[in-house]
Write an enzyme that holds these catalytic residues in place. Sequence first.
Site, PDB file in Angstrom:
ATOM      1  CE  LYS A  38      51.650  35.129  34.968  1.00 29.63           C
ATOM      2  NZ  LYS A  38      50.962  34.964  33.710  1.00 29.63           N
ATOM      3  CB  VAL A  60      49.339  43.133  34.690  1.00 28.99           C
ATOM      4  CG1 VAL A  60      47.998  43.390  35.371  1.00 28.99           C
ATOM      5  CG2 VAL A  60      50.446  43.084  35.723  1.00 28.99           C
ATOM      6  N   GLY A 101      45.307  26.950  26.665  1.00 32.27           N
ATOM      7  CA  GLY A 101      46.587  27.655  26.878  1.00 32.27           C
ATOM      8  C   GLY A 101      46.490  28.824  27.832  1.00 32.27           C
ATOM      9  CG  ASP A 138      48.386  34.467  37.382  1.00 29.94           C
ATOM     10  OD1 ASP A 138      49.488  34.416  36.808  1.00 29.94           O
ATOM     11  OD2 ASP A 138      47.411  35.099  36.921  1.00 29.94           O
ATOM     12  CE  LYS A 191      48.199  37.719  35.492  1.00 28.31           C
ATOM     13  NZ  LYS A 191      47.152  36.816  34.989  1.00 28.31           N
ATOM     14  N   GLY A 223      46.098  33.656  27.012  1.00 27.77           N
ATOM     15  CA  GLY A 223      46.059  33.038  25.679  1.00 27.77           C
ATOM     16  C   GLY A 223      47.252  33.456  24.851  1.00 27.77           C
TER      17      GLY A 223
END
Length: 400
Positions: free
Chosen positions: A100, A127, A182, A196, A200, A297
Amino acid sequence: MINVAVLGYGTVGSGVVEVIETNKKDIERKIGASIQVKYILDLRDFPGDPYEDKVVHDYEEIVNDPEVSIICETMGGMEPAYAFTKKALSKGISVCTSNKELVAAHGPELIHLAQSNKCNYMFEASVGGGIPIIRPMNSALTAEHIDFMMGILNGTTNYILTRMDEDGADFRDALKEAQELGYAEKDPTADIEGYDISRKIAILSSLVCGHYVNYEDVYTEGITKITADDIKYAKAMNRVIKLLAVSREIKGKLFVMVAPFMVSRDHPLYMVKDSFNAIFIHGNTLDDTMYYGRGAGKLPTASAVVADVVDCARHIGKCITILWDDEKVELTDANKLRSQYLVRVPASEKAAAESAFKISEVVDAGFANEFAFVTEEIDHDEYEEAARKAGSVISRIRLV
Ligand code: HSE
């Protein structure tokens, strides 16, 4: 045979290989051709890994192989991902990405480059992780004028806030767990400070209007100031605290913001927990729709990348329409967006707060040394003005 290369054998890249291998039969049926991962690019070697023989260290080997038609860029970050993507697209190799950062910064340029070379730049995984949202924007929702979007678009922060709410977990421990699972970015600052999620919502807002919404213009607050006491207030109010991205068009003006909100029990986003994400969209004729799923994930994100691979494989030599040009959108000051606020002040400041704010409800969460209340609906400038008059504020959180 569709030959795929994967750039970056980290969490998402290894997930892409796993999804292709696990669902090979289904994927091949949907493409109508066989598929294989021909190369994995990484700086490291992976001795003992079932795909160690696919690992190469030189990008030129991949991009100069005429058999490679699709590249999955799962490296993240700006460079070398940007240079590698441009090189692939200029050679007519489609690129599918979860990056992204790159999409938010250079989406229009890379889409244009792909279209000029009869290939595709696809970014479903950028996204909402595994949630199908970019494709609906570009196809199922094209008859709509979308005037409102609100979403939980970061798995790490939603995981942290859920652990704090349900287990009374400490912020740092919950972040560590999210990293181990993760979900988090290499540098978790991007997650917890809201950068982040601002990328998005900038991507989604751009797709809604077809022009470029710069993520750097998005008013952004993260979750680092949220405390266990704020969570106790949320509970007393039958609410949960969520980091929300909001994009709203009012009378032709676009407001985009990211901030923690106290979400009421009857709101559809209330039940979105752990690493799940959801995005709520309002269209002028469609009314409300909502999209829900794993927002982060390994396998969910990889599944979205591989869905793009399938789309690219079905469109070799053809462009899939994505309307997103580089004309910059001027956002309207998010301080003008109105909401109610929970405000906490020291008990000693009660009289000052009562005269500075129009209070709709007093909140008791069992803190004898505090006075807390919900304001009437105000914009952020009005909030700041009242807070100055009130003197000292312990914390304030918007309500939705
Ligand atoms: N760090 C991101 C998140 C990964 O937690 O949502 C998925 O974009």
